[in-house]
Design an enzyme around this catalytic site. Structure first.
Site, PDB file in Angstrom:
ATOM      1  N   ARG A  18      36.761  28.159 -85.218  1.00 29.22           N
ATOM      2  CA  ARG A  18      37.836  29.081 -84.803  1.00 29.22           C
ATOM      3  C   ARG A  18      37.306  30.156 -83.865  1.00 29.22           C
ATOM      4  O   ARG A  18      37.922  30.455 -82.839  1.00 29.22           O
ATOM      5  CB  ARG A  18      38.507  29.724 -86.018  1.00 29.22           C
ATOM      6  CG  ARG A  18      39.356  28.754 -86.823  1.00 29.22           C
ATOM      7  CD  ARG A  18      39.914  29.410 -88.063  1.00 29.22           C
ATOM      8  NE  ARG A  18      38.811  29.872 -88.901  1.00 29.22           N
ATOM      9  CZ  ARG A  18      38.867  30.883 -89.751  1.00 29.22           C
ATOM     10  NH1 ARG A  18      39.976  31.569 -89.895  1.00 29.22           N
ATOM     11  NH2 ARG A  18      37.826  31.220 -90.463  1.00 29.22           N
ATOM     12  N   ASN A  36      42.714  28.042 -89.949  1.00 25.99           N
ATOM     13  CA  ASN A  36      42.351  26.955 -90.850  1.00 25.99           C
ATOM     14  C   ASN A  36      43.574  26.550 -91.656  1.00 25.99           C
ATOM     15  O   ASN A  36      44.382  27.397 -92.032  1.00 25.99           O
ATOM     16  CB  ASN A  36      41.251  27.389 -91.808  1.00 25.99           C
ATOM     17  CG  ASN A  36      39.887  27.437 -91.164  1.00 25.99           C
ATOM     18  OD1 ASN A  36      39.664  26.865 -90.102  1.00 25.99           O
ATOM     19  ND2 ASN A  36      38.964  28.124 -91.801  1.00 25.99           N
TER      20      ASN A  36
END
Length: 91
Positions: A18, A36
């Site tokens: 990320r 996520n």
């Protein structure tokens, strides 16, 4: 301005995926979100100029994280996605 939704599966959690996705987006001038998912996938919404968005998608498919691995990347273009003005990691 193009808008895309991506669902990325593979070794994409716990490897900086990320954070490095955000760095890539910032470098390319892409706005959106990355988060996520509970099933181990990563979800991305992104908007930006078509050429930059194509480069972003290719970076994601190759995994922005050197220790990550993308096994599957589902991509759908959707004009109804909220247009954002920055790229953020959400939780």
């Amino acid at each position: 301005m193009k808008k895309v939704r991506m669902r990325v599966n593979g070794r994409v959690q716990g490897v900086g995926f990320r954070f490095l996705t955000k760095m890539a987006a910032d470098r390319l001038g892409i706005c959106g979100i990355v988060r996520n998912e509970h099933d181990g996938a990563v979800y991305i919404e992104a908007n930006g100029p078509e050429a930059a968005l194509t480069d972003f998608i290719n970076l994601i498919k190759a995994s922005p994280s050197p220790s990550g691995r993308v096994d599957q990347c589902e991509i759908s273009y959707d004009d109804s996605i909220k247009e954002r003005t920055s790229f953020n990691v959400t939780y």
